[in-house]
Design a protein around this motif. Structure first.
Motif, PDB file in Angstrom:
ATOM      1  N   GLN A 271       0.799  -1.220   0.000  1.00 57.90           N
ATOM      2  CA  GLN A 271       0.000   0.000   0.000  1.00 57.90           C
ATOM      3  C   GLN A 271       0.834   1.274   0.000  1.00 57.90           C
ATOM      4  OE1 GLN A 271      -0.547  -2.652   1.824  1.00 57.90           O
ATOM      5  NE2 GLN A 271      -2.610  -3.313   1.281  1.00 57.90           N
ATOM      6  N   GLY A 272       2.161   1.167   0.202  1.00 57.79           N
ATOM      7  CA  GLY A 272       2.974   2.361   0.095  1.00 57.79           C
ATOM      8  C   GLY A 272       4.032   2.477   1.163  1.00 57.79           C
ATOM      9  N   MET A 277       5.946  -4.263   5.358  1.00 56.71           N
ATOM     10  CA  MET A 277       5.107  -5.446   5.213  1.00 56.71           C
ATOM     11  C   MET A 277       4.809  -6.070   6.571  1.00 56.71           C
ATOM     12  SD  MET A 277       6.162  -7.701   1.916  1.00 56.71           S
ATOM     13  CE  MET A 277       5.624  -7.263   0.284  1.00 56.71           C
ATOM     14  N   SER A 278       3.624  -6.676   6.685  1.00 59.47           N
ATOM     15  CA  SER A 278       3.233  -7.331   7.920  1.00 59.47           C
ATOM     16  C   SER A 278       2.756  -8.744   7.638  1.00 59.47           C
ATOM     17  CB  SER A 278       2.105  -6.539   8.606  1.00 59.47           C
ATOM     18  OG  SER A 278       1.556  -7.269   9.678  1.00 59.47           O
ATOM     19  N   ALA A 303      -0.713  -2.969  -5.187  1.00 60.22           N
ATOM     20  CA  ALA A 303       0.534  -2.202  -5.261  1.00 60.22           C
ATOM     21  C   ALA A 303       0.249  -0.738  -5.571  1.00 60.22           C
ATOM     22  CB  ALA A 303       1.470  -2.798  -6.308  1.00 60.22           C
ATOM     23  N   PHE A 304       0.630   0.134  -4.652  1.00 57.92           N
ATOM     24  CA  PHE A 304       0.372   1.563  -4.802  1.00 57.92           C
ATOM     25  C   PHE A 304       1.079   2.097  -6.049  1.00 57.92           C
ATOM     26  CE2 PHE A 304       1.169   6.062  -3.994  1.00 57.92           C
ATOM     27  CZ  PHE A 304      -0.083   6.493  -3.573  1.00 57.92           C
ATOM     28  N   SER A 305       0.364   2.877  -6.818  1.00 61.43           N
ATOM     29  CA  SER A 305       0.880   3.350  -8.103  1.00 61.43           C
ATOM     30  C   SER A 305       1.315   4.807  -8.032  1.00 61.43           C
ATOM     31  CB  SER A 305      -0.199   3.198  -9.183  1.00 61.43           C
ATOM     32  OG  SER A 305       0.200   3.841 -10.377  1.00 61.43           O
ATOM     33  N   VAL A 323       7.273   7.145  -5.325  1.00 65.46           N
ATOM     34  CA  VAL A 323       6.159   6.642  -4.508  1.00 65.46           C
ATOM     35  C   VAL A 323       5.581   5.358  -5.074  1.00 65.46           C
ATOM     36  CG1 VAL A 323       5.571   8.964  -3.707  1.00 65.46           C
ATOM     37  CG2 VAL A 323       4.381   8.016  -5.720  1.00 65.46           C
ATOM     38  N   ASP A 324       5.959   5.000  -6.277  1.00 69.56           N
ATOM     39  CA  ASP A 324       5.398   3.814  -6.918  1.00 69.56           C
ATOM     40  C   ASP A 324       6.006   2.546  -6.311  1.00 69.56           C
ATOM     41  OD1 ASP A 324       5.207   1.611  -9.033  1.00 69.56           O
ATOM     42  OD2 ASP A 324       3.922   3.181  -9.866  1.00 69.56           O
TER      43      ASP A 324
END
Length: 406
Positions: A271-272, A277-278, A303-305, A323-324
């Motif tokens: 998500q960014g 990661m969890s 996946a945040f774009s 940010v991608d």
């Protein structure tokens, strides 16, 4: 329960929270500020050049790209290597129900370091920590330890120079050093570093000494005998640094070298960049057990774009690689510098669309995880038992009889 090390960015006044248990930020982490606040040293070109000059091999792309970005006393390790003085690597993890791509980062880099320097490695599996912090039974943590050991072994470590141990099983041997550390550290100090309170169980207050003990060679008599002056290098994520700031304070008082460290940045969630990661959030992670179909679905869906709202706008303005998430993951796992630079140029210019970028990443991750799963399938019970059995290594490190003092 945990005193959050709250840091305000000087430029943006945004919150950063970094502890051994929590790492969050309102935006991308300010790693320069972490270096200043933690008192470590940023890895610069001079250090990279020295590594290559000393080893006659190129530095890992993790270092070239600033993924491993900070260190403590790395030059002392290089000096030891130049002199032919033995040292060892120490890393570890808290066993969890599922290992994801973020968990692979320190082990991939540690494998590189073991190959680069041809040195022994100890891997601590802190099943005791998981029992203290999570709602797990001792029996459950033991099972997680063995399963995580399989994934670690699958990274390709040298079986004759690697010792993987469970705290629950190895405590008897390392307990003398744990005791020595505990006697040197006051409860006030531990509370100040880690934020423990009166409501925390006493096991949490004592645990930092357990994570510190593998930094000292006499914790492993089967490997180093009673030699105290053997250096230790610890590759780890920056959130583990508080443990070893405490350790470095204790080391000279106990007659040991201070452990050296080399720190990695965080591997972002799908998500960014605001979190890592969890294992408890399926949608945030690519797990080492995921199928090719699951990998593709997660990347495409979550996946945040850094792309624009429309194709027309993207073609005109280009995507934002900073940010991608797909591009950031490629920075971790695509080793070819020229290809990565080409992708950055294509995406930033708008010639490459987000879907095309995600397709490239999907292929890289599917190939990497397939190879890992194939390697893991070869890790039998006997192989695990070999890695986790204390066994003599002195003859490997010290082939000639020493006459000098220890």
């Amino acid at each position: 329960m945990i005193l959050l090390l709250l840091m305000m960015s000087e430029q943006t006044a945004e919150k950063q929270v970094v502890t051994p248990w929590v790492a969050t930020s309102d935006s991308a982490f300010d790693y320069d500020k972490l270096v200043r606040d933690f008192g470590s040293t940023k890895i610069d070109q001079e250090l990279l050049d020295r590594i290559e000059a000393v080893t006659h091999k190129p530095v890992h792309h993790f270092m070239r790209r600033g993924i491993f970005f900070s260190h403590r006393d790395m030059n002392s390790i290089l000096s030891a290597y130049e002199k032919g003085t033995p040292f060892y690597l120490y890393t570890g993890r808290g066993p969890s129900a599922g290992m994801h791509m973020g968990h692979l980062i320190p082990f991939m880099f540690t494998k590189y370091l073991q190959d680069l320097f041809d040195v022994p490695l100890v891997v601590q599996l802190t099943d005791d920590e998981k029992f203290l912090w999570k709602k797990l039974t001792v029996e459950e943590t033991r099972k997680l330890t063995i399963e995580n050991a399989r994934d670690i072994i699958a990274c390709g470590f040298n079986p004759e120079k690697t010792f993987i141990f469970s705290d629950l099983d190895y405590m008897g041997t390392m307990y003398p050093n744990v005791l020595r550390i505990q006697k040197m550290v006051t409860d006030t100090t531990v509370r100040g570093i880690f934020g423990f309170t009166d409501s925390d169980c006493i096991g949490k207050h004592s645990f930092p000494a357990i994570q510190a003990a593998p930094s000292f060679p006499t914790t492993f008599p089967h490997m180093f005998g009673d030699r105290k002056k053997i250096r230790c290098l610890i590759p780890c994520a920056i959130d583990q640094d508080p443990y070893f700031r405490m350790t470095r304070d204790v080391a000279p008082r106990l007659g040991f070298h201070k452990p050296a460290l080399i720190h990695s940045s965080f591997f972002p969630a799908l998500q960014g960049a605001q979190s890592k990661m969890s294992s408890s959030d399926e949608s945030s992670s690519i797990f080492l057990t995921d199928t090719p179909k699951q990998i593709a679905k997660k990347i495409n869906k979550y996946a945040f774009s850094g792309g624009r709202d429309t194709v027309e706008e993207h073609r005109e303005l280009g995507g934002n690689c900073d940010v991608d998430v797909s591009f950031q993951y490629l920075a971790f796992f695509l080793e070819d510098d020229a290809r990565l630079a080409e992708i950055r140029e294509e995406y930033s210019s708008g010639r490459m669309l987000t879907g095309e970028l995600k397709k490239i990443l999907i292929g890289v991750l599917q190939d990497l995880i397939k190879k890992h799963q194939e390697a893991r399938a070869q890790v039998t019970d006997d192989v695990v038992r070999h890695f986790m059995t204390p066994r003599p290594m002195e003859h490997i490190l010290f082939p000639k009889k020493e006459t000098s003092s220890k």
